[in-house]
Design a protein around this motif. Sequence first.
Motif, mmCIF file in Angstrom:
data_model
loop_
_atom_site.group_PDB
_atom_site.id
_atom_site.type_symbol
_atom_site.label_atom_id
_atom_site.label_comp_id
_atom_site.label_asym_id
_atom_site.label_seq_id
_atom_site.Cartn_x
_atom_site.Cartn_y
_atom_site.Cartn_z
ATOM 1 N N VAL A 162 4.616 10.372 -9.687
ATOM 2 C CA VAL A 162 4.949 9.105 -8.827
ATOM 3 C C VAL A 162 5.531 9.718 -7.568
ATOM 4 O O VAL A 162 5.024 9.163 -6.744
ATOM 5 C CB VAL A 162 5.841 8.316 -9.701
ATOM 6 C CG1 VAL A 162 6.393 7.203 -8.957
ATOM 7 C CG2 VAL A 162 5.236 7.856 -11.069
ATOM 8 N N ALA A 182 2.865 10.866 -5.187
ATOM 9 C CA ALA A 182 1.504 10.162 -5.128
ATOM 10 C C ALA A 182 1.351 9.703 -3.479
ATOM 11 O O ALA A 182 2.167 9.493 -2.718
ATOM 12 C CB ALA A 182 1.627 8.933 -5.966
ATOM 13 N N ASP A 224 -0.285 6.882 -3.008
ATOM 14 C CA ASP A 224 0.146 5.751 -3.051
ATOM 15 C C ASP A 224 1.081 5.391 -4.293
ATOM 16 O O ASP A 224 0.558 5.413 -5.378
ATOM 17 C CB ASP A 224 -1.243 4.852 -3.352
ATOM 18 C CG ASP A 224 -0.719 3.267 -3.580
ATOM 19 O OD1 ASP A 224 0.532 2.804 -3.686
ATOM 20 O OD2 ASP A 224 -1.536 2.704 -3.389
ATOM 21 N N ILE A 225 2.112 5.557 -3.997
ATOM 22 C CA ILE A 225 3.614 5.566 -5.095
ATOM 23 C C ILE A 225 3.083 4.298 -5.904
ATOM 24 O O ILE A 225 3.538 4.274 -6.901
ATOM 25 C CB ILE A 225 4.767 5.329 -4.458
ATOM 26 C CG1 ILE A 225 5.890 6.017 -5.644
ATOM 27 C CG2 ILE A 225 5.241 4.456 -3.692
ATOM 28 C CD1 ILE A 225 7.285 6.360 -4.911
ATOM 29 N N GLY A 226 2.772 3.180 -5.317
ATOM 30 C CA GLY A 226 2.625 1.846 -6.014
ATOM 31 C C GLY A 226 1.627 2.046 -7.305
ATOM 32 O O GLY A 226 1.732 1.620 -8.194
ATOM 33 N N GLU A 227 0.566 2.630 -6.777
ATOM 34 C CA GLU A 227 -0.592 2.592 -7.663
ATOM 35 C C GLU A 227 -0.193 3.841 -8.901
ATOM 36 O O GLU A 227 -0.426 3.344 -10.043
ATOM 37 C CB GLU A 227 -1.666 3.538 -6.896
ATOM 38 C CG GLU A 227 -3.083 3.686 -7.853
ATOM 39 C CD GLU A 227 -4.388 4.099 -6.985
ATOM 40 O OE1 GLU A 227 -5.331 3.319 -6.903
ATOM 41 O OE2 GLU A 227 -4.052 5.104 -6.334
ATOM 42 N N LEU A 273 2.875 4.412 -10.034
ATOM 43 C CA LEU A 273 3.852 3.863 -10.936
ATOM 44 C C LEU A 273 3.321 2.983 -11.690
ATOM 45 O O LEU A 273 3.479 2.693 -12.815
ATOM 46 C CB LEU A 273 5.036 3.201 -10.024
ATOM 47 C CG LEU A 273 6.207 2.337 -10.788
ATOM 48 C CD1 LEU A 273 6.674 3.216 -12.002
ATOM 49 C CD2 LEU A 273 7.257 1.969 -9.956
#
Lengths: 350, 350
Positions: free
Chosen positions: B245, B248, B250-253, B255
């Motif tokens: 996380v 990443a 894209d931290i959203g993806e 998580l």
Amino acid sequence: MQNPPRTHIVGAGLIGASLGIGLAAEGWDVTIEDNDPEAQALARSIGAGGAPGDDAPELVIVAVPPSAAPAVVAAALGRYPEAVVTDVASVKAPIADAAAATGASSRYVGSHPMAGREISGGLGAQGDLFKARPWVLCPNGATAEAVALVSRVPEVLQCDVVTMEASAHDAAVARVSHAPQVAASAVAAALGILDADDVALAGQGLRDVTRIAGSLPGMWADIARMNRTHLIETLGHIIDDLEDVREADDIGEALTDLIDRGRFEVARIPGKHGGASRDWTPVTVIVPDTPGQLLRLLSHTAEVGVNVEDISIEHSPRQPVGLTTLYVLPARAADLIAALERQGWEIAAS
Amino acid sequence: MQNPPRTHIVGAGLIGASLGIGLAAEGWDVTIEDNDPEAQALARSIGAGGAPGDDAPELVIVAVPPSAAPAVVAAALGRYPEAVVTDVASVKAPIADAAAATGASSRYVGSHPMAGREISGGLGAQGDLFKARPWVLCPNGATAEAVALVSRVPEVLQCDVVTMEASAHDAAVARVSHAPQVAASAVAAALGILDADDVALAGQGLRDVTRIAGSLPGMWADIARMNRTHLIETLGHIIDDLEDVREADDIGEALTDLIDRGRFEVARIPGKHGGASRDWTPVTVIVPDTPGQLLRLLSHTAEVGVNVEDISIEHSPRQPVGLTTLYVLPARAADLIAALERQGWEIAAS
């Protein structure tokens, strides 16, 4: 008391519609709109607000998903040049930045109403969604008048108002909310190698740690992206502590050190009315798992005048009994145990 | 039913003394000893067992701290060459190895009675400390007769018996107990940069995640040292997920992916009688924080014949109300809400 401000809500999801219902119930003049015609029609049909008329709103509440909030707040500041604007996203600095970029930050106050559980959709809307919950206000560059106007919303909805700067808010929620969610999910994900018999060894400790790991992903992707810097910093802190235990020459000493540091912080988490929850004494009772037993237990507790400050129930995986723990004032625990034993209850070790 | 085995307990701390009290109450012939003369005298004075006589025991229960258990079990196998030996430590493979090294592993069966909370000292001893809790048996090289003899202890104490190999036990408790403790402490320790106002934003999620971080360090150092390999492996799994996380693009993806994996595992954790706790519907009620309100709420619930499967209480930090959530069968939730509203209760979003 001034008249309530004419209020316009942008976004008719759970939060927008709940605010509309709650404010309309207090006699506020509320209008509501949503990009999605169905959501908009639903919200208007359940009393969350009417269609906008000729009068410009005095207060605009932007209740859109976090990733859309910066642009929609900026647009609202332009569209309603006399209105004060707030929003309800759970990350605040990126929105404050967007408001500042419009040059109208004196009319923007960030809000973060903290609901207890994650749910979504206007159908679940309720006027008291935020009652007794914290509502954070982030004034940043706003005037005192703007802050006073926005404050009327949490006040009339009986929320617990907390005021702080946007960046302090974001740093805090990374620590108290966002990183704990990530850690709980990681603890849960680590169960993946176990078969069902192994998982059955789980006790209340694991259930507590992983409870929020059962949350729907929902807006977490948006939240993580918008609070990335603070979340990464907090995860780094947690990872460093876990690494220290993993890499230690003496893992026992390293874990004792970490537990000691954690205990110090846990004692600072407010339990009841700002007091530490550890001021209570647990009394654990073995309760048959049949209807009415919990009621009987609390009746016997009330008979001796002992107030139950908190309660938890631990079910036995394969037996028809549960362990119910009543948290009471330390000075009353011995009385309570004696009284319950006289009534035939079995008291377990707590 | 055979007569109960003559039983000797080595170690008069909380667990040894509690077992002694519980077995003696069932009519077993129990003796108990401890290196510490005071602890031994206390245990004998509270009915946890007598002084050993001329007859050799048939069953020996070693209830010493985990780090001492391997040597004390090996010594007991030598000292009582006709007896079956068990122990109660929360890590099992190192003790099974020590028993095997004596050549007498056919007479050793590991036990792990899982109490809900960490307490210590013979003064807190209670005969029903383990009632309705899981009791793991690790037979490894033991004969069926030895397993049957040791099984009589959890059976008579009404525990929930689970049988597994020692190494599988240790791998499982690393995932369901030891690593969650470390992670909860790390989440709590990360609060250290926050001031009191920030910490006041904590909701039920943080309180749940960090509840066990309030535990005393107690035997955790021993446990971590003895289960080091499995604990390190589990921490590695958790750290890798947190790193994914943190690092990443894209931290959203990242998580969302972690939350999805965590949710899958959480659904496997037994709630009530092996069922998933997520089968219940939460009904959250706003409850004034005055004595007797919880009792009133449960009385009104009982009047409509709805059984409360679980309950949680969330206190508002600065307001004299709490949010009490009753977990009920989904088919009964609407009836309950209607009945409570008729009685004047405010139902909050849940």
